[in-house]
Design a protein around this motif. Structure first.
Motif, PDB file in Angstrom:
ATOM      1  N   ILE A 210     -13.172 -23.869  -7.718  1.00  0.00           N
ATOM      2  CA  ILE A 210     -11.860 -23.316  -7.401  1.00  0.00           C
ATOM      3  C   ILE A 210     -11.936 -22.079  -6.507  1.00  0.00           C
ATOM      4  CG2 ILE A 210     -11.651 -21.823  -9.421  1.00  0.00           C
ATOM      5  CD1 ILE A 210      -8.712 -22.920  -9.614  1.00  0.00           C
ATOM      6  N   GLY A 238      -8.377 -28.335  -4.009  1.00  0.00           N
ATOM      7  CA  GLY A 238      -7.541 -27.145  -4.083  1.00  0.00           C
ATOM      8  C   GLY A 238      -8.341 -25.946  -4.535  1.00  0.00           C
ATOM      9  N   ARG A 240      -8.269 -21.441  -5.307  1.00  0.00           N
ATOM     10  CA  ARG A 240      -7.456 -20.312  -5.754  1.00  0.00           C
ATOM     11  C   ARG A 240      -7.240 -19.356  -4.581  1.00  0.00           C
ATOM     12  NH1 ARG A 240      -9.982 -18.104 -10.703  1.00  0.00           N
ATOM     13  NH2 ARG A 240      -8.672 -19.641 -11.766  1.00  0.00           N
ATOM     14  N   ASN A 248      -2.524 -24.234  -7.255  1.00  0.00           N
ATOM     15  CA  ASN A 248      -3.666 -24.204  -6.348  1.00  0.00           C
ATOM     16  C   ASN A 248      -3.172 -24.353  -4.918  1.00  0.00           C
ATOM     17  OD1 ASN A 248      -5.705 -24.170  -8.443  1.00  0.00           O
ATOM     18  ND2 ASN A 248      -5.253 -26.335  -8.776  1.00  0.00           N
TER      19      ASN A 248
END
Length: 341
Positions: A210, A238, A240, A248
């Motif tokens: 992420i 996706g 962060r 996301n």
């Protein structure tokens, strides 16, 4: 270093190169291509001098590799990788769609979903038997019972199975059932698991962490390939970012970038990519337009009642409509969406 063999190189020529690499304390990795074999070298701590290899029988050239992710780099293998997963060939012109629920819940749910997504055109079934979650109090999956239900769904429909590997302890049981192993974003840098999956000769979908860069993702893939498992699929799911309107942010930049840097197929998970059911079809279309080789889509007979991820899961009519749209996009860019059988 990449040792490029001539098209007429014999097995004995290739083994002589392998033996010379091992003699120096390094590891050879054969990389078959369309017209010739190349041999990658790992384990060296400095620059490898090319001349001792260029003079060996059957060698066309010895080339220095600039990328730290040697074996997954397009420098090592210019053409796209293709490989078998059950009855399917992944990579190449045809786009594959993997669809199914986040979690296996019941027999009726997973078999019914398999039938529904196959009818709409999916070629593989996804479903979580082992479910690692952020909270230990969330549903952790049906585990071995879930694997048995996935196997039953495959028998009923013929769809190959994609399911997540949680850890090294359960890897053998998952690998016994799954046609494709899935490494989730939380495990992208679980190096013990990457190495263990590298010992298993089954295709692997590696999801981007992420907060991981593309280089970190490619280095994670290198762990798997360096252990001998060359059938790796990279998956953008996706990342962060500073944006708070969506869980996301799907990084579609990753698709053309990864395809320019690596010969491995690139898939996209639009469900996790945005985390909002109503927006998933748009990102399915966008991912195909960007050049993705496949999609992972969450589908459930009744998303509001799904045990997990219902907020980003399509129902059957939504998925069927989205598949029609994806076929139109694929045709517009000279590709097609694969079907099973």
């Amino acid at each position: 270093m990449l040792i490029v063999m001539r098209p007429d190189a014999t097995p004995q020529d290739i083994e002589q190169v392998n033996a010379e690499i091992r003699r120096r304390g390094w590891q050879p990795h054969a990389i078959p291509g369309g017209t010739r074999t190349a041999i990658g070298i790992t384990g060296n701590r400095g620059v490898v001098e090319p001349e001792p290899f260029r003079v060996l029988p059957g060698v066309a050239d010895a080339v220095l590799i600039s990328q730290p992710f040697k074996l997954v780099s397009r420098e090592v293998k210019p053409e796209d990788s293709k490989f078998q997963a059950g009855p399917l060939v992944l990579g190449g012109k045809s786009i594959h769609v993997i669809a199914g629920p986040s979690s296996v819940e019941t027999r009726d749910q997973i078999v019914g979903t398999a039938q529904g997504v196959k009818k709409a055109g999916a070629t593989l079934l996804r479903g979580g038997a082992f479910k690692p979650h952020l909270s230990p109090y969330e549903f952790q999956g049906l585990k071995h019972d879930g694997l048995a239900l996935l196997a039953e769904a495959r028998r009923e429909t013929g769809l190959p199975i994609v399911t997540e590997v949680k850890d090294t302890a359960t890897l053998p049981q998952v690998a016994e059932v799954a046609d494709i192993l899935l490494l989730g974003s939380r495990n992208m840098q679980n190096y013990a698991l990457l190495e263990a999956v590298g010992e298993v000769r089954k295709p692997v979908i590696l999801k981007r962490g992420i907060s991981a860069t593309l280089k970190e993702m490619l280095m994670a893939a290198e762990y798997i390939v360096a252990r001998g498992n060359t059938r790796v699929i990279l998956c953008e799911r996706g990342i962060r970012t500073f944006e708070t309107m969506t869980p996301n942010t799907l990084d579609l930049n990753a698709v053309p970038m990864l395809k320019s840097l690596s010969h491995l197929p690139v898939f996209v998970d639009p469900s996790h990519g945005i985390g909002m059911r109503k927006a998933v079809p748009a990102l399915m279309r966008a991912a195909v337009a960007a050049g993705a080789d496949g999609l992972l889509v969450q589908v459930h007979p009744d998303p509001p009642r799904a045990i997990s991820d219902g907020h980003q899961t399509l129902d059957f009519p939504e998925f069927e409509k989205a598949m029609d749209e994806v076929r139109a996009i694929a045709g517009a860019i000279g590709r097609d969406v694969a079907r099973l059988g």
